[in-house]
Design a protein around this motif. Structure first.
Motif, PDB file in Angstrom:
ATOM      1  N   VAL A   1     -17.473 -26.012 132.829  1.00 32.45           N
ATOM      2  CA  VAL A   1     -18.298 -25.587 131.689  1.00 32.45           C
ATOM      3  C   VAL A   1     -17.926 -26.370 130.430  1.00 32.45           C
ATOM      4  O   VAL A   1     -18.751 -26.581 129.554  1.00 32.45           O
ATOM      5  CB  VAL A   1     -18.137 -24.058 131.466  1.00 32.45           C
ATOM      6  N   ASP A   2     -16.694 -26.814 130.351  1.00 33.42           N
ATOM      7  CA  ASP A   2     -16.202 -27.556 129.193  1.00 33.42           C
ATOM      8  C   ASP A   2     -15.841 -28.979 129.642  1.00 33.42           C
ATOM      9  O   ASP A   2     -14.750 -29.209 130.170  1.00 33.42           O
ATOM     10  CB  ASP A   2     -14.977 -26.851 128.617  1.00 33.42           C
ATOM     11  N   PRO A   3     -16.741 -29.964 129.450  1.00 32.20           N
ATOM     12  CA  PRO A   3     -16.506 -31.324 129.965  1.00 32.20           C
ATOM     13  C   PRO A   3     -15.235 -31.984 129.442  1.00 32.20           C
ATOM     14  O   PRO A   3     -14.592 -32.741 130.174  1.00 32.20           O
ATOM     15  CB  PRO A   3     -17.746 -32.105 129.509  1.00 32.20           C
ATOM     16  N   ILE A   4     -14.867 -31.716 128.195  1.00 36.91           N
ATOM     17  CA  ILE A   4     -13.646 -32.322 127.653  1.00 36.91           C
ATOM     18  C   ILE A   4     -12.424 -31.754 128.366  1.00 36.91           C
ATOM     19  O   ILE A   4     -11.529 -32.494 128.782  1.00 36.91           O
ATOM     20  CB  ILE A   4     -13.561 -32.125 126.133  1.00 36.91           C
ATOM     21  N   TRP A   5     -12.380 -30.422 128.506  1.00 36.66           N
ATOM     22  CA  TRP A   5     -11.260 -29.817 129.221  1.00 36.66           C
ATOM     23  C   TRP A   5     -11.277 -30.241 130.682  1.00 36.66           C
ATOM     24  O   TRP A   5     -10.222 -30.538 131.261  1.00 36.66           O
ATOM     25  CB  TRP A   5     -11.295 -28.295 129.104  1.00 36.66           C
ATOM     26  N   GLU A   6     -12.446 -30.309 131.287  1.00 37.85           N
ATOM     27  CA  GLU A   6     -12.521 -30.700 132.698  1.00 37.85           C
ATOM     28  C   GLU A   6     -11.882 -32.066 132.916  1.00 37.85           C
ATOM     29  O   GLU A   6     -11.135 -32.273 133.874  1.00 37.85           O
ATOM     30  CB  GLU A   6     -13.966 -30.714 133.188  1.00 37.85           C
ATOM     31  N   GLU A   7     -12.122 -32.995 132.018  1.00 36.66           N
ATOM     32  CA  GLU A   7     -11.529 -34.333 132.151  1.00 36.66           C
ATOM     33  C   GLU A   7     -10.002 -34.249 132.104  1.00 36.66           C
ATOM     34  O   GLU A   7      -9.312 -34.840 132.941  1.00 36.66           O
ATOM     35  CB  GLU A   7     -12.046 -35.249 131.041  1.00 36.66           C
ATOM     36  N   ASP A   8      -9.453 -33.510 131.138  1.00 31.83           N
ATOM     37  CA  ASP A   8      -7.997 -33.339 131.036  1.00 31.83           C
ATOM     38  C   ASP A   8      -7.444 -32.606 132.253  1.00 31.83           C
ATOM     39  O   ASP A   8      -6.371 -32.947 132.765  1.00 31.83           O
ATOM     40  CB  ASP A   8      -7.632 -32.564 129.768  1.00 31.83           C
ATOM     41  N   PHE A   9      -8.163 -31.596 132.706  1.00 34.97           N
ATOM     42  CA  PHE A   9      -7.695 -30.799 133.834  1.00 34.97           C
ATOM     43  C   PHE A   9      -7.688 -31.628 135.117  1.00 34.97           C
ATOM     44  O   PHE A   9      -6.750 -31.547 135.911  1.00 34.97           O
ATOM     45  CB  PHE A   9      -8.561 -29.544 134.003  1.00 34.97           C
ATOM     46  N   ARG A  10      -8.731 -32.410 135.335  1.00 31.90           N
ATOM     47  CA  ARG A  10      -8.762 -33.267 136.528  1.00 31.90           C
ATOM     48  C   ARG A  10      -7.571 -34.234 136.536  1.00 31.90           C
ATOM     49  O   ARG A  10      -7.006 -34.526 137.574  1.00 31.90           O
ATOM     50  CB  ARG A  10     -10.089 -34.012 136.627  1.00 31.90           C
ATOM     51  N   TRP A  11      -7.187 -34.704 135.375  1.00 29.07           N
ATOM     52  CA  TRP A  11      -6.009 -35.576 135.266  1.00 29.07           C
ATOM     53  C   TRP A  11      -4.761 -34.791 135.688  1.00 29.07           C
ATOM     54  O   TRP A  11      -3.931 -35.283 136.433  1.00 29.07           O
ATOM     55  CB  TRP A  11      -5.892 -36.082 133.834  1.00 29.07           C
ATOM     56  N   LEU A  12      -4.651 -33.547 135.230  1.00 21.69           N
ATOM     57  CA  LEU A  12      -3.509 -32.696 135.559  1.00 21.69           C
ATOM     58  C   LEU A  12      -3.362 -32.510 137.063  1.00 21.69           C
ATOM     59  O   LEU A  12      -2.269 -32.665 137.609  1.00 21.69           O
ATOM     60  CB  LEU A  12      -3.650 -31.326 134.889  1.00 21.69           C
ATOM     61  N   VAL A  13      -4.449 -32.173 137.751  1.00 25.60           N
ATOM     62  CA  VAL A  13      -4.369 -31.844 139.184  1.00 25.60           C
ATOM     63  C   VAL A  13      -4.632 -33.053 140.073  1.00 25.60           C
ATOM     64  O   VAL A  13      -4.892 -32.911 141.271  1.00 25.60           O
ATOM     65  CB  VAL A  13      -5.294 -30.664 139.561  1.00 25.60           C
ATOM     66  N   ASP A  14      -4.545 -34.245 139.514  1.00 22.97           N
ATOM     67  CA  ASP A  14      -4.713 -35.498 140.253  1.00 22.97           C
ATOM     68  C   ASP A  14      -6.085 -35.576 140.927  1.00 22.97           C
ATOM     69  O   ASP A  14      -6.201 -35.914 142.101  1.00 22.97           O
ATOM     70  CB  ASP A  14      -3.588 -35.675 141.274  1.00 22.97           C
ATOM     71  N   ALA A  15      -7.116 -35.245 140.152  1.00 24.93           N
ATOM     72  CA  ALA A  15      -8.487 -35.314 140.653  1.00 24.93           C
ATOM     73  C   ALA A  15      -9.366 -36.113 139.683  1.00 24.93           C
ATOM     74  O   ALA A  15     -10.581 -35.942 139.655  1.00 24.93           O
ATOM     75  CB  ALA A  15      -9.045 -33.906 140.826  1.00 24.93           C
ATOM     76  N   ALA A  16      -8.749 -37.001 138.912  1.00 24.37           N
ATOM     77  CA  ALA A  16      -9.483 -37.725 137.874  1.00 24.37           C
ATOM     78  C   ALA A  16     -10.595 -38.587 138.439  1.00 24.37           C
ATOM     79  O   ALA A  16     -11.623 -38.774 137.798  1.00 24.37           O
ATOM     80  CB  ALA A  16      -8.522 -38.571 137.040  1.00 24.37           C
ATOM     81  N   GLU A  17     -10.421 -39.110 139.603  1.00 22.55           N
ATOM     82  CA  GLU A  17     -11.408 -40.026 140.182  1.00 22.55           C
ATOM     83  C   GLU A  17     -12.310 -39.344 141.200  1.00 22.55           C
ATOM     84  O   GLU A  17     -12.959 -40.015 141.996  1.00 22.55           O
ATOM     85  CB  GLU A  17     -10.685 -41.214 140.835  1.00 22.55           C
ATOM     86  N   THR A  18     -12.339 -38.029 141.200  1.00 20.49           N
ATOM     87  CA  THR A  18     -13.151 -37.307 142.173  1.00 20.49           C
ATOM     88  C   THR A  18     -14.195 -36.452 141.468  1.00 20.49           C
ATOM     89  O   THR A  18     -14.075 -36.163 140.290  1.00 20.49           O
ATOM     90  CB  THR A  18     -12.286 -36.389 143.060  1.00 20.49           C
ATOM     91  N   GLU A  19     -15.184 -36.063 142.219  1.00 17.05           N
ATOM     92  CA  GLU A  19     -16.197 -35.144 141.719  1.00 17.05           C
ATOM     93  C   GLU A  19     -16.204 -33.927 142.618  1.00 17.05           C
ATOM     94  O   GLU A  19     -15.602 -33.927 143.681  1.00 17.05           O
ATOM     95  CB  GLU A  19     -17.572 -35.823 141.728  1.00 17.05           C
ATOM     96  N   GLY A  20     -16.899 -32.899 142.180  1.00 11.69           N
ATOM     97  CA  GLY A  20     -17.035 -31.711 143.008  1.00 11.69           C
ATOM     98  C   GLY A  20     -15.995 -30.665 142.712  1.00 11.69           C
ATOM     99  O   GLY A  20     -15.254 -30.750 141.725  1.00 11.69           O
ATOM    100  N   PRO A  21     -15.923 -29.645 143.577  1.00  7.56           N
ATOM    101  CA  PRO A  21     -15.032 -28.497 143.354  1.00  7.56           C
ATOM    102  C   PRO A  21     -13.568 -28.909 143.202  1.00  7.56           C
ATOM    103  O   PRO A  21     -13.082 -29.827 143.858  1.00  7.56           O
ATOM    104  CB  PRO A  21     -15.236 -27.643 144.604  1.00  7.56           C
ATOM    105  N   LEU A  22     -12.885 -28.177 142.359  1.00 11.97           N
ATOM    106  CA  LEU A  22     -11.486 -28.470 142.051  1.00 11.97           C
ATOM    107  C   LEU A  22     -10.492 -27.661 142.885  1.00 11.97           C
ATOM    108  O   LEU A  22      -9.295 -27.936 142.832  1.00 11.97           O
ATOM    109  CB  LEU A  22     -11.218 -28.177 140.571  1.00 11.97           C
ATOM    110  N   GLU A  23     -10.951 -26.670 143.621  1.00  7.05           N
ATOM    111  CA  GLU A  23     -10.037 -25.733 144.260  1.00  7.05           C
ATOM    112  C   GLU A  23      -8.988 -26.412 145.138  1.00  7.05           C
ATOM    113  O   GLU A  23      -7.794 -26.115 145.026  1.00  7.05           O
ATOM    114  CB  GLU A  23     -10.806 -24.683 145.074  1.00  7.05           C
ATOM    115  N   GLU A  24      -9.383 -27.335 146.003  1.00  6.75           N
ATOM    116  CA  GLU A  24      -8.408 -27.999 146.883  1.00  6.75           C
ATOM    117  C   GLU A  24      -7.352 -28.754 146.085  1.00  6.75           C
ATOM    118  O   GLU A  24      -6.177 -28.756 146.437  1.00  6.75           O
ATOM    119  CB  GLU A  24      -9.109 -28.936 147.874  1.00  6.75           C
ATOM    120  N   HIS A  25      -7.768 -29.388 145.015  1.00  2.46           N
ATOM    121  CA  HIS A  25      -6.823 -30.107 144.149  1.00  2.46           C
ATOM    122  C   HIS A  25      -5.864 -29.120 143.484  1.00  2.46           C
ATOM    123  O   HIS A  25      -4.672 -29.401 143.345  1.00  2.46           O
ATOM    124  CB  HIS A  25      -7.571 -30.919 143.091  1.00  2.46           C
TER     125      HIS A  25
END
Length: 158
Positions: free
Chosen positions: A83-107
């Motif tokens: 819902v928050d694209p800026i936070w999503e970008e930072d969060f994907r970096w945190l959980v090592d999912a920066a280069e992926t799309e889709g659900p975050l649960e597995e990460h």
């Protein structure tokens, strides 16, 4: 306000004196956990290099405590992060999912399982995982529920 005294403070569940640690945990998660089944490792540092806090808790959980904890930690489901694209970008970096799309649960499961303590339960698709709002590489909190236990894990460095 914390004192930047350069002292490492550590509280572990096999310490004889538990009352101070239980009070700290209550302040962190928004409710006083039962001491039966409570296991924790709390490490706090504040000094010339900044702060470095690494906290882990596992305790029996009563659902009536959930609203207080959600409010205290500002918890969000992984599915709410997009819902928050800026936070999503930072969060994907945190959980090592920066280069992926889709659900975050597995990460999120992988991230938690790599960071958790041995006394904490495994995070997997049987758990619902929550992170505190705006968790990022410098400051994050994760919460998951497994086998009647609440698991809390956090890191804060700055």
């Amino acid at each position: 306000m914390r004192s930047y005294d350069g002292v490492d403070y550590q509280y572990i569940s096999n310490d004889v004196e538990k009352e101070k640690a239980v009070g700290i945990i209550a302040n962190l998660i928004g409710f006083r956990p039962k001491t039966d089944g409570l296991v924790y490792s709390l490490k706090f540092y504040a000094g010339g290099t900044g702060i470095d806090d690494r906290l882990a808790v596992s305790c029996l959980f009563d659902n009536s405590n959930w609203p207080a904890m959600v409010q205290r930690l500002r918890l969000k489901r992984a599915s709410e992060i997009a819902v928050d694209p800026i936070w999503e970008e930072d969060f994907r970096w945190l959980v090592d999912a920066a280069e992926t799309e889709g659900p975050l649960e597995e990460h999120c499961y992988r991230f938690i399982n790599a960071e958790k303590h041995d006394f904490q339960h495994v995070a997997d698709d049987r758990c619902e995982v929550f992170f505190s709002n705006e968790s990022n590489v410098n400051s994050w909190s994760a919460v998951w529920y497994a086998n009647d236990h609440l698991n809390y894990l956090s890191f804060d460095q700055g």
